[in-house]
Design an enzyme around this catalytic site. Structure first.
Site, PDB file in Angstrom:
ATOM      1  N   ASN A   1       5.659   2.323   3.573  1.00 37.96           N
ATOM      2  CA  ASN A   1       4.801   2.254   2.390  1.00 37.96           C
ATOM      3  C   ASN A   1       3.354   2.246   2.892  1.00 37.96           C
ATOM      4  OD1 ASN A   1       3.347   1.536   0.146  1.00 37.96           O
ATOM      5  ND2 ASN A   1       4.310  -0.472  -0.137  1.00 37.96           N
TER       6      ASN A   1
ATOM      7  N   LYS B   1       0.630   2.500   1.287  1.00 37.40           N
ATOM      8  CA  LYS B   1      -0.320   1.858   0.360  1.00 37.40           C
ATOM      9  C   LYS B   1      -1.594   2.699   0.215  1.00 37.40           C
ATOM     10  CE  LYS B   1       1.850  -2.518   1.375  1.00 37.40           C
ATOM     11  NZ  LYS B   1       1.748  -3.962   1.489  1.00 37.40           N
TER      12      LYS B   1
ATOM     13  N   HIS C   1       6.843  -2.895  -6.756  1.00 35.97           N
ATOM     14  CA  HIS C   1       6.310  -3.571  -5.571  1.00 35.97           C
ATOM     15  C   HIS C   1       5.542  -4.804  -6.042  1.00 35.97           C
ATOM     16  CE1 HIS C   1       3.857  -4.444  -2.075  1.00 35.97           C
ATOM     17  NE2 HIS C   1       4.745  -3.760  -1.370  1.00 35.97           N
TER      18      HIS C   1
ATOM     19  N   GLU D   1       2.814  -5.963  -5.276  1.00 34.67           N
ATOM     20  CA  GLU D   1       1.390  -5.728  -5.558  1.00 34.67           C
ATOM     21  C   GLU D   1       1.217  -5.137  -6.964  1.00 34.67           C
ATOM     22  OE1 GLU D   1       0.567  -3.498  -1.982  1.00 34.67           O
ATOM     23  OE2 GLU D   1       0.851  -5.334  -0.830  1.00 34.67           O
TER      24      GLU D   1
ATOM     25  N   GLU E   1      11.649  -8.197  -0.937  1.00 33.57           N
ATOM     26  CA  GLU E   1      10.360  -8.424  -0.294  1.00 33.57           C
ATOM     27  C   GLU E   1       9.785  -9.752  -0.762  1.00 33.57           C
ATOM     28  OE1 GLU E   1       8.525  -4.508   1.217  1.00 33.57           O
ATOM     29  OE2 GLU E   1       7.757  -4.899  -0.777  1.00 33.57           O
TER      30      GLU E   1
ATOM     31  N   GLY F   1       2.403  -8.639   4.319  1.00 34.36           N
ATOM     32  CA  GLY F   1       1.061  -8.526   4.897  1.00 34.36           C
ATOM     33  C   GLY F   1       0.510  -9.835   5.441  1.00 34.36           C
TER      34      GLY F   1
ATOM     35  N   SER G   1       6.287  -8.072   6.609  1.00 37.13           N
ATOM     36  CA  SER G   1       5.902  -8.292   8.009  1.00 37.13           C
ATOM     37  C   SER G   1       6.977  -7.896   9.021  1.00 37.13           C
ATOM     38  CB  SER G   1       5.445  -9.740   8.215  1.00 37.13           C
ATOM     39  OG  SER G   1       4.319 -10.017   7.403  1.00 37.13           O
TER      40      SER G   1
END
Ligand code: PGA
Length: 250
Positions: free
Chosen positions: A11, A13, A95, A97, A167, A173, A212
């Site tokens: 991904n 991003k 996702h 985010e 996730e 991250g 991660s």
């Protein structure tokens, strides 16, 4: 138990420019050995260039998001059918985010997953809990509700052509990875929930871990019974690291 083909998805991003995306795609295309499904997900604006660059390489192409609408007066949206034209095979939906920064509800995410399937593509449905939710013992309830949203609109059929990505929000991250046992527990819970409705479907369902994942922790994560590969953010931006992760699935 059905043996499930492993998948590693990158991904990318909101990163890079056309030239950098094509260079990264070329390096991944050169280095992957075809033993696992390797999917790369550049930003929308780079899909055309990356799609031409990887043609014939065996790499799969995906998008990071899409509209729940097929067409119409929805300024700024990208329909799943448009992604088909770039030879995309997968679309990431939900996702964290998108859920957190763009207020996407589980209902909207579910409608995107259905739209993706209607266009003949495969959704990668992301689920995961925040740290607060983990600490207050709500992991099963939160992930259960995220899965239920898709079951409510699409039934178990919606999971026949879907990939799930677990996730944990606190691991994305942050450099904090879920331990292989923590991840395995959640993956097993997801598979059991789907298995109660359709055991053949749950045997075949690929459940990726994301958060991660790096070259040095990938092999232990991927060796867990219910972890079928990974959804990789930061480490997918370096071809060597991403390829090392792909090779760790063996
Ligand atoms: P990360 O991101 O690998 O950088 O933690 C994973 C993701 O956002 O899919």
């Amino acid at each position: 138990m059905t043996s499930r083909r492993r998948m590693v998805a990158g991904n990318w991003k909101l990163n890079g420019n056309r030239e950098a995306s094509v260079a990264l795609a070329n390096s991944v295309a050169k280095g992957h050995n075809g033993e696992v499904d390797v999917l790369i997900c550049p930003g929308f604006a780079h899909l055309a260039d990356v799609s031409s660059a990887i043609k014939g390489s065996g790499l799969l192409l995906g998008a990071q998001n899409c509209s729940a609408f097929e067409s119409g007066a929805y300024t700024g949206e990208v329909a799943p059918g448009m992604l088909v034209e770039f030879a995309c095979t997968h679309v990431i939906v939900g996702h964290s985010e998108r859920r957190q920064l763009f207020a996407e509800s589980s209902e909207l995410v579910a409608s995107k997953a259905i739209a993706v399937q209607k266009a003949g593509l495969c959704p990668i449905l992301c689920v995961g809990e925040t740290l607060e939710e983990r600490e207050s013992d709500q992991v099963e309830a939160i992930i259960g509700a995220q899965l239920d949203a898709l079951l409510d609109v699409g039934g178990i059929e919606a999971f026949h052509n879907a990939v799930v990505a677990y996730e944990p929000v606190w691991a994305i991250g942050t450099g904090k990875t879920a331990s292989p046992e923590q991840a395995q527990d959640v993956h097993a819970m997801i598979r059991a929930k789907i298995g109660k409705l359709d055991s053949a479907c749950s045997d075949k369902l690929r459940i990726l871990y994301g958060g991660s994942v790096k070259p040095d922790n990938a092999a232990t994560l991927f060796s867990q019974t219910d972890i079928d590969g990974g959804l990789i953010g930061g480490a997918s931006l370096k071809a060597d690291d991403f390829l090392a992760i792909c090779h760790a699935t063996a």
